[in-house]
Motif scaffolding. Structure first.
Motif, PDB file in Angstrom:
ATOM      1  N   GLY A  91      66.172   2.054  51.580  1.00  0.00           N
ATOM      2  CA  GLY A  91      66.594   3.443  51.659  1.00  0.00           C
ATOM      3  C   GLY A  91      66.898   3.827  53.094  1.00  0.00           C
ATOM      4  O   GLY A  91      66.342   3.251  54.030  1.00  0.00           O
ATOM      5  N   ARG A  92      67.802   4.787  53.273  1.00  0.00           N
ATOM      6  CA  ARG A  92      68.010   5.321  54.618  1.00  0.00           C
ATOM      7  C   ARG A  92      66.704   5.953  55.087  1.00  0.00           C
ATOM      8  O   ARG A  92      65.987   6.574  54.303  1.00  0.00           O
ATOM      9  N   ASP A  94      65.801   8.608  56.647  1.00  0.00           N
ATOM     10  CA  ASP A  94      65.544  10.022  56.390  1.00  0.00           C
ATOM     11  C   ASP A  94      65.512  10.348  54.904  1.00  0.00           C
ATOM     12  O   ASP A  94      65.113  11.465  54.530  1.00  0.00           O
ATOM     13  N   GLU A  95      65.915   9.412  54.051  1.00  0.00           N
ATOM     14  CA  GLU A  95      65.897   9.642  52.617  1.00  0.00           C
ATOM     15  C   GLU A  95      64.751   8.912  51.916  1.00  0.00           C
ATOM     16  O   GLU A  95      64.489   9.158  50.735  1.00  0.00           O
ATOM     17  N   LEU A  96      64.090   8.019  52.622  1.00  0.00           N
ATOM     18  CA  LEU A  96      62.961   7.293  52.054  1.00  0.00           C
ATOM     19  C   LEU A  96      61.731   8.198  52.111  1.00  0.00           C
ATOM     20  O   LEU A  96      61.375   8.704  53.180  1.00  0.00           O
ATOM     21  N   TYR A 145      68.593   0.229  56.277  1.00  0.00           N
ATOM     22  CA  TYR A 145      68.048   0.495  54.949  1.00  0.00           C
ATOM     23  C   TYR A 145      66.689  -0.162  54.699  1.00  0.00           C
ATOM     24  O   TYR A 145      66.186  -0.128  53.581  1.00  0.00           O
ATOM     25  N   TYR A 194      65.327   3.553  47.163  1.00  0.00           N
ATOM     26  CA  TYR A 194      65.875   4.904  47.240  1.00  0.00           C
ATOM     27  C   TYR A 194      67.280   4.853  47.823  1.00  0.00           C
ATOM     28  O   TYR A 194      67.741   5.787  48.446  1.00  0.00           O
ATOM     29  N   ALA A 266      66.106   5.790  41.655  1.00  0.00           N
ATOM     30  CA  ALA A 266      65.042   5.780  42.651  1.00  0.00           C
ATOM     31  C   ALA A 266      63.700   5.445  42.002  1.00  0.00           C
ATOM     32  O   ALA A 266      63.363   5.958  40.937  1.00  0.00           O
TER      33      ALA A 266
END
Length: 309
Positions: A91-92, A94-96, A145, A194, A266
């Motif tokens: 996941g990136r 800031d998105e994890l 990622y 994610y 996710a």
């Protein structure tokens, strides 16, 4: 006389291959992992030798102390301590979810650190012993990622180097780090995700048995660090010497070779709890990746043309 070997993370991938490799040598085994059902399977695979299985979650306080106590109660000593336990998340950054990032670091870095602490406490009392850790090529380079995993492996690299310096006054205690590149294990399918696409190891991919052989060899020929992977040296050189070029290429290469085309919702994978159904020695990636070996070449060319054309 056979050695007594503790393998932490023995139910899947490199750890499971390592347990089998030590069993083939006739060493007595203490196998630790979260899933008791899978531990029973691995014990059956190593039935030619004396095996103790101890369900262990490396993130639980006191779990590794209980593990060494169980080993000493059964065998009276420990000669080799191998730590392979790890989880992964895509996941990136800031998105994890923060809870997922923290648990990966808790497992992969802090769990490893506690494993080393417990093993060294025993080996200092005994006067000798060998600790072998599995790091990663991603302890020397980075890939998008995979922030939690990369941060953990860089941390392990620093931890090992520091402890090796501190062990200079104890030559009979050895700390070895085995750094594989891409390995055909189930960790990629078991990873939290994610990102929306299932991960896979980018080529060239080696077998977990090859990494296990390097681990076993460290018992007879201890080395500070062992690299397993044909392109490890090249990638490390590119990351260090040509960082601008590396950063241009690594994103497209990761998307082309390190992620499959299969979409996925996710999920937390095995980060917080084991998935015994997904545990095995191999992950089934080698046949698939041989088919796409030329794909990354075209991606590199396109990225270079956009950057320098």
């Amino acid at each position: 006389m056979s050695r007594v070997v503790v393998v932490v993370g023995a139910t899947s991938g490199i750890g499971r291959a390592t347990a089998r490799a030590f069993a083939e040598r006739g060493d007595r085994l203490v196998l630790a992992a979260r899933a008791s059902t899978t531990l029973a399977e691995v014990r059956g695979e190593c039935a030619a030798v004396d095996v103790l299985t101890v369900p262990t979650d490396v993130t639980e306080p006191g779990a590794l102390d209980a593990l060494v106590d169980a080993a000493l109660e059964r065998f009276g000593r420990v000669d080799v301590w191998v730590h392979t336990a790890a989880v992964m998340a895509y996941g990136r950054f800031d998105e994890l979810p923060g809870r997922v990032f923290d648990q990966v670091v808790r497992t992969d870095l802090l769990g490893t650190a506690e494993s080393v602490r417990v093993a060294l406490r025993h080996f200092r009392a005994a006067g000798a012993g060998t600790v072998i850790l599995t790091g990663s090529l991603l302890g020397h380079i980075t890939a998008p990622y995979m922030s939690a995993y990369v941060a953990s492996k860089w941390g392990i690299q620093g931890l090992v180097r520091t402890v090796q310096q501190e062990l200079r006054d104890s030559p009979e205690i050895r700390l070895c780090l085995v750094n594989p590149g891409s390995v055909d294990t189930p960790v990629y399918q078991q990873a939290a995700n994610y990102l929306g696409r299932v991960g896979r190891p980018p080529p060239p991919v080696t077998s977990p048995q090859r990494v296990a052989r390097a681990i076993v060899d460290c018992v007879d020929r201890p080395r500070r660090e062992v690299s397993v992977g044909r392109l490890n040296v090249v990638l490390r050189a590119g990351f260090t010497v040509l960082p601008g070029v590396y950063d241009v290429l690594v994103g497209p290469l990761m998307r082309a070779a390190g992620l499959s085309g299969r979409p996925v919702a996710a999920h937390d994978g095995s980060v917080f709890a084991p998935n015994p159904c997904g545990e095995a020695v191999r992950g089934g990636h080698l046949p698939d990746l041989r088919k796409i070996v030329f794909g990354p070449v075209s991606v590199v060319g396109a990225a270079l043309r956009r950057r320098f054309g």
